[in-house]
Structures are given as structure tokens and as C-alpha cells.
Design a protein around this motif. Structure first.
Motif, mmCIF file in Angstrom:
data_model
loop_
_atom_site.group_PDB
_atom_site.id
_atom_site.type_symbol
_atom_site.label_atom_id
_atom_site.label_comp_id
_atom_site.label_asym_id
_atom_site.label_seq_id
_atom_site.Cartn_x
_atom_site.Cartn_y
_atom_site.Cartn_z
ATOM 1 N N ALA A 63 57.711 12.532 105.146
ATOM 2 C CA ALA A 63 56.421 13.106 104.744
ATOM 3 C C ALA A 63 56.410 13.539 103.283
ATOM 4 C CB ALA A 63 56.068 14.289 105.639
ATOM 5 N N LEU A 64 57.583 13.790 102.705
ATOM 6 C CA LEU A 64 57.634 14.203 101.299
ATOM 7 C C LEU A 64 57.263 13.067 100.361
ATOM 8 C CD1 LEU A 64 60.771 16.526 101.210
ATOM 9 C CD2 LEU A 64 58.373 17.113 101.628
ATOM 10 N N ASN A 65 57.186 11.869 100.878
ATOM 11 C CA ASN A 65 56.646 10.746 100.114
ATOM 12 C C ASN A 65 55.219 10.413 100.543
ATOM 13 O OD1 ASN A 65 58.195 9.674 97.998
ATOM 14 N ND2 ASN A 65 59.706 8.877 99.437
ATOM 15 N N GLY A 66 54.633 11.323 101.323
ATOM 16 C CA GLY A 66 53.283 11.089 101.820
ATOM 17 C C GLY A 66 52.233 11.870 101.072
ATOM 18 N N GLU A 67 51.208 12.309 101.787
ATOM 19 C CA GLU A 67 50.055 12.974 101.176
ATOM 20 C C GLU A 67 50.280 14.476 101.054
ATOM 21 O OE1 GLU A 67 47.521 11.184 99.996
ATOM 22 O OE2 GLU A 67 48.638 9.428 100.664
ATOM 23 N N TYR A 68 49.532 15.070 100.147
ATOM 24 C CA TYR A 68 49.591 16.513 99.869
ATOM 25 C C TYR A 68 48.263 17.148 100.239
ATOM 26 C CZ TYR A 68 49.125 20.675 96.797
ATOM 27 O OH TYR A 68 48.892 21.924 96.281
ATOM 28 N N PHE A 69 48.337 18.297 100.912
ATOM 29 C CA PHE A 69 47.121 19.052 101.246
ATOM 30 C C PHE A 69 47.386 20.509 100.919
ATOM 31 C CE2 PHE A 69 43.783 21.102 103.536
ATOM 32 C CZ PHE A 69 42.775 20.168 103.747
ATOM 33 N N GLU A 70 46.626 21.047 100.016
ATOM 34 C CA GLU A 70 46.815 22.426 99.549
ATOM 35 C C GLU A 70 46.205 23.407 100.547
ATOM 36 O OE1 GLU A 70 44.986 25.773 98.205
ATOM 37 O OE2 GLU A 70 43.997 24.216 96.992
ATOM 38 N N LEU A 71 46.998 24.387 101.014
ATOM 39 C CA LEU A 71 46.545 25.362 102.003
ATOM 40 C C LEU A 71 46.298 26.739 101.404
ATOM 41 C CD1 LEU A 71 48.972 24.428 104.916
ATOM 42 C CD2 LEU A 71 46.512 23.925 104.784
#
Length: 658
Positions: A547-555
């Protein structure tokens, strides 16, 4: 580049541990000597093995920077201005299989060997055909690695036999490859040592001749001059820097406040004074890339739209230009990089890249990618307005994320800003985030374990977790950081809080871990061993957590919202985000407070849950930093919640397999 004793950068600018110890106890397959014998018997087989091993680690790159002359030094004398005999020096041969496997245990994919090209230094190697350097234009006794004297050879200090120094480095390249990692070295195109003097003149190519050898010194500028000249003025040695005399005022036959250079050349940082200031990069001279003194260009520029072209198209563009259109300095550095690629070097770290025109980088990097499409190209750039040009036009793979993320994380630790700034910084580079290399230490920056930075190694762990996991970018780890090195020695020219890059000195915390070449932490404190195990676990996530090579979602923004924050316990000392791909869903939560634990109910919005197809239900989450089942996530009516307690300075990397 750090050529002064102060940080004067332009403002532009333990499962893992256990497995490593099992490997060491079992013994490595080759010693340094046996590797060389094996090479002699079957070089092709070794290259095949190296290719296999360097492909073994997948995921995000992890760059381990070693200051090569310091890494293997076991001498603990640390006398200010000490000689190589008094304070010792590390060698290429110190990077044994045991040492390299220890480096690899940190998740390392690339080893950046800093200080390899032969630079100016104060030591007598005249028996090997090397001229002595003048202390008046050398910083420290061991010299700055960014004042390169000979690009076609390596620092003789680093060799067991200086006459065989290049072969010893080639053996290290092969040894590194055979241990499953790639090799990066420095190239410093903006400047060279005040007296550049390559002694390898075996090539008949004009571009292999010494810098400045064919310059017309009667003019300030000419397109094919390698340097700029201050016509009719001789160079004058600057006044001492912060009262520091060469070699600590030791008597030396060449230390006489005189250095013969007539006419004087522009200094490396661009000073046009015949007598540069003590704060200038006076030990270096500026290289001319066809930029006229008024700032206009004397070389072809890239056509409109080339920011969307690939390296192969850039290469063809430069191949189509007349040979006379390309400045001589461009050709010299192209040949230098080709020389090192032929030796097996896998990539380059470019010092102060923003001080060299972007068109040159297009020319150089497209040629490198033509030779090795997988070459690793990292640039030191501090001006955010230049980031995209140096990536898209200059064809850099990675740039330092210093001015935004590094500075913000340091300010959070100092209590100068809220953690919300992290999200702002990440948004600024959303389109190029995978190109922005993250770090908390390197040879230019203060050690974490100083009052000027974090005050303790543990105080920076939340920052390190965020830095490592927030994007697809590589992570850089500086040697000694993983065991809390303080860099507190008064080394001479170098300034405490940064491990000196100018002096012969030891690195105490690293030496304790190294334990005279065993690399087992036999002299380390329990705190140092615990810290290193943490770093090993964290950095190996780069290869095991897809997942660290996947998408980012800021919470962060969502959890600071007034309607949410009143219920969840979220604060300015916390930062949370999600990373996900088709296989994993990860939530990272870090508590930057050094005193306060927090009871938190983190809220996950509908948009995120929809993106990962999580419906109503209860999901068990595993903390990848402890490999223990930590908590649960509840999804109810398209809203997710995670209830968790975080101790001071604790982070959690919570994962659900999808």
C-alpha cells in the motif's frame, strides 16, 4: 553540498533484527578476499548473481548514505584537527559482506558512497604521482568531498594500497552488487577543486583533459572555457573562517596564506571576487556551462513541450545538435558519468544541481538513461519553483524534499508549527510526490540527537514514520542515524551537531554498533539497539507493505473539523493519513507529543471507505510496527472509526488485507 563549518545552504534551496543476527551467526558466503578470488575465477557468474540479488528487494527505494571515510573507522581518539594516523580513517575494505548485509538489513536498496571521487586533502601521496594540496584552499585536514580534484580516480585515503585504489573501489562495487544492493556516488557539476588535476591522461579524447587545460584565460567568458576568469587579477586567500586557521594553526610548508592562481577564477558559489569571503566556497571554482556572465545562454534550449517527452526523446534531440553547439564542460561531465557507469556504478547524487542549467541535465541524464535506463538520479535542489523543471525537463528521478517536508517536521518537533502543515506540504507536491526523496538526516544536516534538532533520537520517530510512509518517494537514512549518533565531536574545521565531513574523526554510536567489524551491536547500549530495531522494522515496510506504493488519502483535515474534533480527541500533536492499493488498506497515526498520551477515536470519511470498498462491519487491524493485532475498525453507515490509545511519540501503522 556543505563546504563550510556552518550550515549555509541557500534558502532556495525486532523480528528483523533477530533474522539479521541469525544471518550473521551463520556466516556470509564470501569474505572480501574470497569475493575477489571468485571474481577472478568467474566474473560473468558474479555479475549474474549480482543482477539477481539487486532485484530481490521490491517496493520503494531505501537509500543508505555512508560517509565512506568515516564508516569503517574504529579509532576513538577524536583529536581536534587530528591526522589520519592519529584519528584513523575508514577504507573500502571495511565494507565486508557482514557490513553490507548489515546495511541491507535496514531495507536498503541503494548505498550512496559519499566522498568517493578523489578530492583535495592534506596528506602526502606524492609517491603515487599525486600532487600535494594547499591547506589555504582546503577545508579541514581530510578535505571536502565536494572539492573534487580528479574525476577519473578515487580518494587515496580510502584504499589499503593507494596505487590500487581504483581497483579496490571496483571490488566494492561488485561486493555491493553481490550483496543485493546498488551503488550511488556523488557528481558535483557546479564546481571542482581550486586545483583540479586528473593524473589519468591515458585517453586521447580532448574531453578527458583537465578542466581549464585549454581555456583562454585572457577573457572572463568563452563558451568552451571550463571556468570564468577575473582578468588581470590574481587569486587571494580569504581571511580565516570563524577564526579557524588551516590545520588548526599547525605549521605546514604550504600554509602561508598564498595560493598561485592567475588570473583568479570565479568561486564555486558564484563569487566574482579575486579574494572571496571566508563564507564563500573558496576551496572550489565555478564551472562554466555556457551561461554568459549576464545570465543569457550560449547553448541550444529545449523546444516547447519537452517537459512531456521521455528520456529517449531528449537523447535524440541532443544527438541532432551540431557538436559545436555543445559547451565543452557538458561533454566533460558526460564522459565522466560514462566512465563510472562502465565501472558498474548504478546512479549519481548531484550536488547543488539547481546552480547548473536544466538543459545540461536533459543532455546528461538522457545520455545516462540511454546507457542504463534504470540508473538512479538524485539531485540536491532547494528551490520549489524549480522542482518540476528539474524533474520533467532535466530528467531527474528524485529531488530533496527539504524546504517543505523536512523543515516542517523539524518545526513540529521544535513546537513552532502544528502537524496540519504536513498535509499542506504534501498537497504542494501531489503531482510529483513520488520524485521527492524524504530524509531527516544527511551529511549537511544536524544530527537528530542534538538540542538543535530533536534532543533525543526517540523524539523524531513520529517524524520518521510520517517521512517514510506518507508517499511513494524513496527514504534516505544517514549512517549512524539508526543508532542515535550525536555528532558532538570537536573535529577541527567541522562543527559539532553535524558529523564532520572535513576531518578525520570517529562516529561513536556507529562504532559501538560496528563492534570492530562484527556489526552486532556488541558495544551498543540497549537504547541504541532498540532504536535500530525500530528503524529496521519501519524501513523494511517499504518492501513488504504494498500500500505504500499506492494511493494517499489525507485524514488530518477531516479529523480537525469542528463537528468531528469535539468527539474524537484529535489535536495539533497528531497526524493521520491512509495509504491503500488493491491488496492493502493502511492507516498511519502518529503522536508527536513528547509528554502526553492520547485516547483517540479516528474518523474515516465515506469517500475513503468507498475507494477501498469497505462496507459496514468490524475489521481487525494489525499494527505493522509491532506485528501485533492492535485494534479494530468499525464501519457503520459509511463512516469508519478507529479507537486507539497512543503513548507519547508513538506511531501506529494499522493494516487490513483487502
Amino acid at each position: 553540498m556543505h563546504t563550510l563549518s556552518s550550515n549555509n545552504k541557500p534558502q532556495l534551496r525486532t523480528s528483523v533484527l533477530a533474522s539479521a543476527l541469525v544471518f550473521f551467526a551463520a556466516g556470509c558466503s564470501h569474505s572480501s578476499t574470497s569475493i575477489e578470488n571468485h571474481i577472478a575465477e568467474s566474473e560473468d557468474k558474479l555479475h549474474d548473481t549480482a543482477q539477481h540479488n539487486t532485484s530481490a528487494l521490491t517496493g520503494k527505494p531505501v537509500i543508505y548514505q555512508v560517509f565512506t571515510r568515516l564508516y569503517g573507522n574504529t579509532n576513538t581518539t577524536n583529536k581536534p584537527w587530528g591526522t589520519i594516523d592519529e584519528n584513523g580513517v575508514g577504507k573500502f575494505s571495511d565494507f565486508t559482506d557482514v557490513a553490507l548485509q548489515d546495511i541491507k538489513s535496514l531495507g536498503t536498496t541503494h548505498v550512496w558512497y559519499t566522498g568517493v571521487p578523489h578530492h583535495a586533502l592534506i596528506n602526502d601521496y606524492t609517491d603515487y604521482g599525486i600532487s600535494n594540496d594547499d591547506p589555504d584552499v582546503v577545508k579541514g585536514r581530510a578535505g571536502s568531498p565536494y572539492a573534487v580534484k580528479d574525476y577519473y580516480n578515487v580518494n587515496p585515503d580510502l584504499a589499503d594500497d593507494p596505487a590500487n585504489r581504483l581497483n579496490e573501489f571496483e571490488s566494492l562495487i561488485l561486493r555491493t552488487h553481490n550483496n543485493g544492493m546498488k551503488v550511488v556516488i556523488d557528481i558535483v557539476p557546479n564546481h571542482v577543486a581550486r586545483r583540479y588535476e586528473s593524473i589519468d591522461q591515458s585517453s586521447s579524447l580532448p574531453s578527458h583533459r583537465n578542466f581549464g587545460q585549454n581555456d583562454d584565460t585572457n577573457v572572463e567568458y568563452a563558451k568552451n572555457n571550463n571556468f570564468y576568469y577575473i582578468v588581470d587579477q590574481a587569486f587571494q586567500v580569504p581571511d580565516s573562517h570563524q577564526g579557524k586557521q588551516p590545520l588548526g594553526s599547525e605549521r605546514h610548508p604550504l600554509s602561508d596564506k598564498l595560493f598561485e592562481e592567475s588570473p583568479a577564477k570565479w568561486t564555486g558559489n558564484g563569487s566574482r571576487l579575486a579574494k572571496p569571503d571566508a563564507n564563500d566556497w573558496y576551496e572550489t571554482v565555478k564551472v562554466n556551462y555556457g551561461v554568459k556572465p549576464d545570465g543569457t545562454y550560449d547553448f541550444p534550449t529545449l523546444p516547447e513541450g519537452f517537459n512531456k517527452k521521455n528520456p529517449a526523446e531528449h537523447y535524440l534531440f541532443w544527438q541532432s545538435q551540431l557538436p559545436t553547439a555543445i559547451p565543452d564542460s557538458w561533454i566533460k561531465f558526460k564522459d565522466i558519468t560514462e566512465f563510472w557507469l562502465a565501472k558498474g556504478v548504478d546512479g549519481f547524487r548531484y550536488d547543488m544541481a539547481e546552480m547548473v542549467p536544466v538543459e545540461f541535465w536533459s543532455y546528461l541524464n538522457s545520455n545516462i538513461k540511454h546507457i542504463n535506463p534504470d540508473a538512479f538520479l538524485l539531485a540536491e535542489v532547494y528551490n520549489p519553483s524549480l522542482y518540476r523543471d528539474y524533474i520533467h525537463l532535466g530528467k531527474m528521478d528524485y529531488l530533496y524534499d527539504k524546504v517543505d517536508l523536512y523543515d516542517t517536521l523539524k518545526d513540529i518537533i521544535h513546537g513552532k508549527t502544528a502537524t496540519s502543515q504536513i498535509a499542506v506540504d504534501q498537497a504542494k507536491v501531489a503531482d510529483i510526490e513520488e520524485h521527492m526523496l524524504h530524509f531527516l538526516e544527511n551529511h549537511d544536516e544536524q544530527r537528530i540527537n542534538t538540542t538543535d534538532f530533536a534532543g533525543s533520537p526517540e523524539a523524531a520517530l513520529p517524524a520518521m514514520v510520517v517521512s517514510t510512509t506518507i508517499s511513494r518517494s524513496p527514504t534516505l537514512l544517514y549512517f549512524g542515524q539508526d543508532v542515535g549518533e550525536k555528532g558532538a565531536e570537536n573535529a577541527g574545521f567541522g562543527q559539532a551537531t553535524r558529523t564532520s565531513i572535513f576531518d578525520y574523526v570517529g562516529v561513536p554510536a556507529h562504532q559501538r554498533w560496528m563492534n570492530n567489524g562484527k556489526f552486532d551491536g556488541g558495544q551498543s547500549t540497549e537504547a541504541e539497539k532498540s532504536l535500530r530495531a525500530y528503524y529496521q522494522t519501519l524501513l523494511n515496510l517499504s518492501h513488504t507493505a504494498s500500500a505504500l506504493n499506492g494511493e494517499y488519502f489525507e485524514l488530518d483535515t477531516h479529523n480537525r473539523d469542528a463537528s468531528v474534533a469535539t468527539k474524537n480527541g484529535y489535536s495539533d500533536k497528531l497526524f493521520a493519513f491512509s495509504r491503500y492499493d488493491e491488496n492493502q488498506f493502511i492507516v498511519v497515526i502518529s503522536n508527536f507529543s513528547q509528554q502526553e498520551a492520547t485516547d483517540l477515536t479516528l474518523s474515516l470519511p465515506k469517500a475513503l471507505l468507498k475507494a477501498v470498498s469497505l462496507t459496514d462491519g468490524v475489521y481487525k487491524m494489525t499494527d505493522l510496527l509491532t506485528t501485533e493485532e492492535q485494534t479494530e475498525m468499525t464501519v457503520n453507515q459509511d463512516i469508519g472509526t478507529i479507537s486507539i490509545t497512543l503513548k507519547p511519540l508513538q506511531s501506529s501503522v494499522l493494516m487490513i488485507e483487502l
